[in-house]
Design a protein around this motif. Structure first.
Motif, PDB file in Angstrom:
ATOM      1  N   PRO A 377    -134.804 -50.009  44.867  1.00  0.00           N
ATOM      2  CA  PRO A 377    -135.700 -49.253  45.748  1.00  0.00           C
ATOM      3  C   PRO A 377    -134.991 -48.197  46.584  1.00  0.00           C
ATOM      4  O   PRO A 377    -135.588 -47.170  46.909  1.00  0.00           O
ATOM      5  N   ALA A 378    -133.719 -48.435  46.941  1.00  0.00           N
ATOM      6  CA  ALA A 378    -133.004 -47.480  47.788  1.00  0.00           C
ATOM      7  C   ALA A 378    -132.827 -46.140  47.095  1.00  0.00           C
ATOM      8  O   ALA A 378    -133.088 -45.085  47.673  1.00  0.00           O
ATOM      9  N   SER A 381    -136.219 -44.377  46.448  1.00  0.00           N
ATOM     10  CA  SER A 381    -136.687 -43.732  47.675  1.00  0.00           C
ATOM     11  C   SER A 381    -135.995 -42.391  47.874  1.00  0.00           C
ATOM     12  O   SER A 381    -136.635 -41.374  48.185  1.00  0.00           O
ATOM     13  N   HIS A 384    -137.285 -39.730  45.299  1.00  0.00           N
ATOM     14  CA  HIS A 384    -138.558 -39.104  45.663  1.00  0.00           C
ATOM     15  C   HIS A 384    -138.355 -38.019  46.722  1.00  0.00           C
ATOM     16  O   HIS A 384    -138.960 -36.947  46.651  1.00  0.00           O
ATOM     17  N   ARG A 385    -137.486 -38.289  47.693  1.00  0.00           N
ATOM     18  CA  ARG A 385    -137.242 -37.307  48.752  1.00  0.00           C
ATOM     19  C   ARG A 385    -136.565 -36.055  48.196  1.00  0.00           C
ATOM     20  O   ARG A 385    -136.917 -34.924  48.559  1.00  0.00           O
ATOM     21  N   SER A 453    -129.619 -50.580  50.509  1.00  0.00           N
ATOM     22  CA  SER A 453    -130.263 -50.389  51.809  1.00  0.00           C
ATOM     23  C   SER A 453    -130.456 -51.672  52.605  1.00  0.00           C
ATOM     24  O   SER A 453    -131.033 -51.638  53.677  1.00  0.00           O
ATOM     25  N   SER A 460    -138.126 -53.320  48.807  1.00  0.00           N
ATOM     26  CA  SER A 460    -138.506 -51.910  48.867  1.00  0.00           C
ATOM     27  C   SER A 460    -139.058 -51.500  50.227  1.00  0.00           C
ATOM     28  O   SER A 460    -139.800 -50.531  50.332  1.00  0.00           O
ATOM     29  N   ASN A 463    -135.567 -48.523  54.512  1.00  0.00           N
ATOM     30  CA  ASN A 463    -134.351 -48.070  53.837  1.00  0.00           C
ATOM     31  C   ASN A 463    -133.283 -47.762  54.887  1.00  0.00           C
ATOM     32  O   ASN A 463    -133.224 -46.665  55.441  1.00  0.00           O
ATOM     33  N   ASP A 467    -132.510 -44.295  56.680  1.00  0.00           N
ATOM     34  CA  ASP A 467    -133.327 -44.149  57.890  1.00  0.00           C
ATOM     35  C   ASP A 467    -132.840 -44.923  59.110  1.00  0.00           C
ATOM     36  O   ASP A 467    -133.417 -44.766  60.186  1.00  0.00           O
TER      37      ASP A 467
END
Length: 710
Positions: A377-378, A381, A384-385, A453, A460, A463, A467
């Motif tokens: 998931p890290a 994420s 996507h950014r 993360s 998920s 993060n 963040d």
């Protein structure tokens, strides 16, 4: 003849005439009703045909499905004299699901013989072009590649493996699917499917009246439905356009659509669509559609590498994905598979020797989580950014994108282990309150190699790597010393290490102290840095000027606004682990700045290059000043606050910097070798004390990661 007799005869003829007229009218009515109804029926059929034809065109012309994006790891590039262990190569091959064999005969296989690894690479369509199937022999001496030779015995300067498929990005509205074009579907698979499901596929026009009649007779005798008469084309019509409802109207639509599809499209095209549409399993909330994804789901390998018994099992599952589910009903699936194998040998698709070995083999399925084990998931994420920053919405929404990233699957695996295992080591209370994050980047190319993360690496949620903005403590000190070295200071420049008191604009007093509460009078700039002394660093920061230190931080890549308080010299500024990794990247790249990125290239479903990384490297600091700084950071790992690495990681050479914040709330370490930069944070989500320094917390995770690189 009398008048009365004539009258009787006239009446008789009139009655006969009336009778004839009634019959004619009845027949005329029936005929009229028939041809009018026929016209209406024909009109309705034409209208229905036009309607169905438009539906078929919309679905089958161009892209039949909205396919998920395929996300790939970096391909492993091998070169002579490269420092790579034989075990690392084998680990990569196993991760790619290459099959270990004694004799390499086909793509997707490898064999190990002493100091040699023979590989038969799969073909792959890279952004730069297609890499064909190729057999090579890689020879090692100790932990270094000495030669790479092809099957003709020629030496190769480079050799690139196919990349690992990390994830498929799809929304809840998009079915998970791995499209396989018809020409890449094995002939044996097609022949076996037609043998079991539709032997006259290439000879009927979409429907088979004889099959329908036979099914009707069998079902009539049984008193219930035991056999279907649908062709593969009818099954496709149902899967694409209709529901599972059992009714004459639905069967009529199914047959009509099948006839239209068979008329408009080739048999090969329809078979391709069928094999990419057929439902074969359920993976959590997501259905597994098509033989390409099913092959990965059940066997963790591409469809063209399936063995005979695996092809037979996949064809067996098509009959009833739930009923013949090999994970829930292994005995039932095995019986059906063996039936398929028996029919294959009886019909000459395989020989008796192949049948003997295939039928003796167990199911041998991959792990249930085969489709989920690679995704993290890290990095999803972060992906996507980055896509949102680099690509317009119109490109991001395209179907079937191939996204090529810099993620190193082995580094990711090592980082996940390091965070999980390292936190177990440093969590003294064993309450699992500590959390951690790790960011691994490449020194040469400023690319993300791995990202973790949190303690639960597959979670998920929040993060932390991206963040969690936390005070960075002494990690800020290299920026202070780089500012001084750029201004003309030398490593042997003398700094005061005496008690000082500073006042801010409101008159508040600030009295910084060294971690050991001692003062040394005078120290060199070099000693102050590798021992991470606070007081000399504050003196140096005030001498070079807070505004200049802030300017250095911005040049290093810190984008946040920083207030010019003296406390920033000791790390009151808050950053996320990823931002820290960006800050240290120019320090490890001889003063050159380049934005950390993960996406290398993106291609469309047709192979068109839509995006390629092209940002330039900018020289922001003097290479001489940076070299002095990194030489001192090497001393941190041998004589300074990170000196425990000498016994934790014997034989390995590092440079780095520890970071500890007030009340031991945050533990940081940034370490690097010749290839990688590893940024590690340990702390608690509730912001209470972790009771760890940089060397007793984050450094342990770094050490655990680097031990796996030997």
């Amino acid at each position: 003849m009398t008048t009365s007799k004539k009258t009787v005869k006239k009446r008789s003829r009139k009655k006969k005439a009336k009778k004839i007229t009634f019959k004619q009218r009845l027949l005329a009515f029936i005929w009229s009703f028939f041809w009018k109804s026929s016209l209406v029926f024909i009109a309705l059929m034409v209208i229905a045909g036009i309607y169905f034809d438009k539906k078929i065109e919309r679905r089958l012309e161009g892209s039949t499905w909205t396919l998920p994006a395929q996300v790939y790891a970096r391909p492993l590039l091998l070169q002579p004299h490269q420092s790579v262990t034989k075990q690392a190569l084998i680990s990569e091959l196993r991760m790619l699901n290459y099959r270990p064999v004694r004799t390499v005969q086909s793509a997707g296989q490898f064999a190990v013989q002493g100091d040699r690894v023979e590989i038969y690479r799969r073909a792959f369509d890279f952004p730069q072009g297609i890499a064909v199937k190729e057999k090579v022999i890689v020879t090692f001496v100790y932990n270094r590649i000495t030669s790479i030779k092809n099957s003709a015995g020629e030496n190769l300067a480079t050799f690139k493996l196919d990349p690992l498929l990390l994830a498929r990005l799809h929304s809840d509205q998009i079915e998970d699917r791995l499209f396989v074009p018809f020409e890449k579907i094995p002939d044996l698979f097609i022949d076996t499917l037609l043998l079991m499901e539709d032997r006259n596929y290439y000879h009927h026009q979409g429907i088979s009246p004889f099959a329908i009649l036979r099914a009707f007779m069998v079902n009539f005798k049984a008193g219930y439905t035991v056999q279907g008469g649908s062709t593969l084309t009818q099954q496709l019509a149902k899967n694409l356009f209709l529901t599972q409802e059992r009714s004459l109207w639905r069967k009529f639509q199914e047959a009509y659509i099948a006839l239209l599809m068979d008329y408009k499209y080739s048999k090969d095209k329809l078979l391709e669509v069928y094999l990419n549409e057929v439902y074969l399993a359920q993976n959590g909330k997501t259905g597994v559609y098509g033989i390409g994804l099913a092959s990965d789901f059940y066997f963790a390998r591409p469809i063209n590498e399936l063995r005979i018994e695996q092809i037979a099992l996949l064809v067996a599952i098509i009959k009833g994905p739930s009923y013949y589910n090999p994970r829930r009903n292994p005995d039932r699936a095995l019986t059906r598979r063996d039936l398929v194998l028996r029919l294959m040998v009886e019909n000459g698709l395989i020989n008796s020797n192949d049948y003997k070995y295939a039928v003796a083999d167990a199911l041998r399925l991959s792990a249930r989580s085969a489709l989920n084990k690679r995704a993290n998931p890290a990095f999803i994420s972060f992906l996507h950014r980055e896509m949102k920053q680099q690509l317009p919405s119109s490109v991001r929404k395209q179907s079937g994108l191939s996204i090529f990233t810099s993620i190193d699957p082995l580094a990711q695996q090592h980082a996940e282990f390091a965070v999980e295992n390292g936190l177990e080591k440093v969590d003294k209370n064993s309450q699992k309150l500590l959390q951690g994050a790790m960011v691994v980047t490449d020194r040469k190319y400023a690319e993300l190699r791995a990202i973790v993360s949190g303690r639960d690496v597959k979670f998920s949620g929040f993060n932390r790597a991206l963040d969690a903005n936390r005070p960075i403590g002494s990690l800020v000190k290299p920026a202070v010393y780089l500012t001084a070295l750029e201004a003309g200071y030398e490593l042997n420049s003398v700094l005061n290490d005496k008690q000082i008191v500073l006042k801010n604009s409101t008159g508040q007093r600030w009295q910084p102290k060294n971690y050991d509460r001692k003062f040394r009078g005078e120290v060199t700039l070099e000693e102050a840095l590798y021992k991470s002394l606070n007081v000399p660093t504050v003196n140096l920061g005030m001498q070079v000027g807070l505004s200049n230190v802030i300017n250095t931080l911005h040049k290093l890549g810190v984008k946040e606004k920083i207030k010019a308080y003296p406390s920033l010299i000791l790390g009151s500024v808050s950053l996320s682990p990823f931002q820290v990794a960006q800050m240290y990247q120019p320090i490890t790249m001889q003063g050159r700045y380049r934005t950390l990125q993960m996406i290398r290239a993106i291609t469309s479903i047709e192979g068109e290059l839509l995006y390629q990384r092209h940002d330039r490297t900018e020289q922001r600091f003097s290479p001489q000043a940076v070299k002095k700084l990194t030489d001192t950071l090497h001393k941190v790992a041998t004589e300074g606050t990170a000196r425990s690495l000498r016994w934790r990681n014997k034989g390995q050479v590092f440079a780095g910097k520890t970071g500890t914040t007030n009340n031991l709330k945050d533990s940081w370490f940034v370490g690097f070798n010749a290839r990688e930069v590893v940024t590690t944070w340990v702390g608690r989500d509730d912001n209470n004390s972790a009771k760890l320094t940089g060397s007793s917390g984050a450094l342990v995770l770094f050490s655990t990661y680097m031990k796996q690189k030997k």
